[in-house]
Design a protein around this motif. Structure first.
Motif, PDB file in Angstrom:
ATOM      1  N   SER A  25      86.954 -97.367 -51.319  1.00  0.00           N
ATOM      2  CA  SER A  25      86.704 -97.915 -49.987  1.00  0.00           C
ATOM      3  C   SER A  25      87.735 -97.409 -48.982  1.00  0.00           C
ATOM      4  N   THR A  26      87.516 -97.768 -47.736  1.00  0.00           N
ATOM      5  CA  THR A  26      88.435 -97.364 -46.678  1.00  0.00           C
ATOM      6  C   THR A  26      89.715 -98.194 -46.683  1.00  0.00           C
ATOM      7  N   ILE A  27      89.789 -99.211 -47.499  1.00  0.00           N
ATOM      8  CA  ILE A  27      90.989-100.037 -47.606  1.00  0.00           C
ATOM      9  C   ILE A  27      91.920 -99.395 -48.627  1.00  0.00           C
ATOM     10  N   LEU A  28      93.130 -99.084 -48.214  1.00  0.00           N
ATOM     11  CA  LEU A  28      94.115 -98.454 -49.098  1.00  0.00           C
ATOM     12  C   LEU A  28      95.007 -99.522 -49.718  1.00  0.00           C
ATOM     13  N   PHE A  29      95.607 -99.206 -50.848  1.00  0.00           N
ATOM     14  CA  PHE A  29      96.488-100.142 -51.536  1.00  0.00           C
ATOM     15  C   PHE A  29      97.796 -99.473 -51.914  1.00  0.00           C
ATOM     16  N   GLY A  30      98.862-100.256 -51.878  1.00  0.00           N
ATOM     17  CA  GLY A  30     100.171 -99.778 -52.280  1.00  0.00           C
ATOM     18  C   GLY A  30     100.684-100.610 -53.429  1.00  0.00           C
ATOM     19  N   CYS A  31     101.501-101.594 -53.116  1.00  0.00           N
ATOM     20  CA  CYS A  31     102.185-102.382 -54.140  1.00  0.00           C
ATOM     21  C   CYS A  31     101.279-103.352 -54.886  1.00  0.00           C
ATOM     22  N   ARG A  32     100.212-103.825 -54.261  1.00  0.00           N
ATOM     23  CA  ARG A  32      99.285-104.808 -54.823  1.00  0.00           C
ATOM     24  C   ARG A  32      99.919-106.181 -55.068  1.00  0.00           C
ATOM     25  N   THR A  33     101.070-106.418 -54.480  1.00  0.00           N
ATOM     26  CA  THR A  33     101.726-107.717 -54.639  1.00  0.00           C
ATOM     27  C   THR A  33     101.828-108.480 -53.320  1.00  0.00           C
TER      28      THR A  33
END
Length: 95
Positions: free
Chosen positions: A33-41
């Protein structure tokens, strides 16, 4: 178990279905998706987005991050922290 649908208005991404209370971040990553993720916390703010729909409010830690990244925007959320309990529409946050 109830299934919730996640829509992506203004994009070509098809809606996805996930079980209620399942991890939204995992589904969005798989769907590219167009939503990016980094740490997930919930501390980096990479997955800052705008959500329309009835979901539980942000917890204290998420609210603190949102106050810095999107002050005064009640639809702003961190996608990695969202408990999907109903159908929602999601889009990247734009200032």
């Amino acid at each position: 178990m109830k299934c919730c649908f996640v829509r992506f208005p203004g994009t070509n991404y098809p809606a996805i279905a996930l079980p209620q209370h399942d991890n939204l971040a995992n589904y969005l990553t798989v769907q590219n998706s167009t939503i990016l993720f980094g740490c997930r916390t919930g501390i980096c703010g990479t997955c800052l987005c705008v959500i329309e729909g009835d979901i539980p409010p942000a917890n204290l830690e998420e609210r603190e991050v949102l106050e810095i990244l999107a002050p005064g925007n009640p639809q702003a959320r961190l996608a990695c922290q969202v408990d999907v309990t109903n159908d929602i529409a999601i889009a990247p946050f734009e200032e």
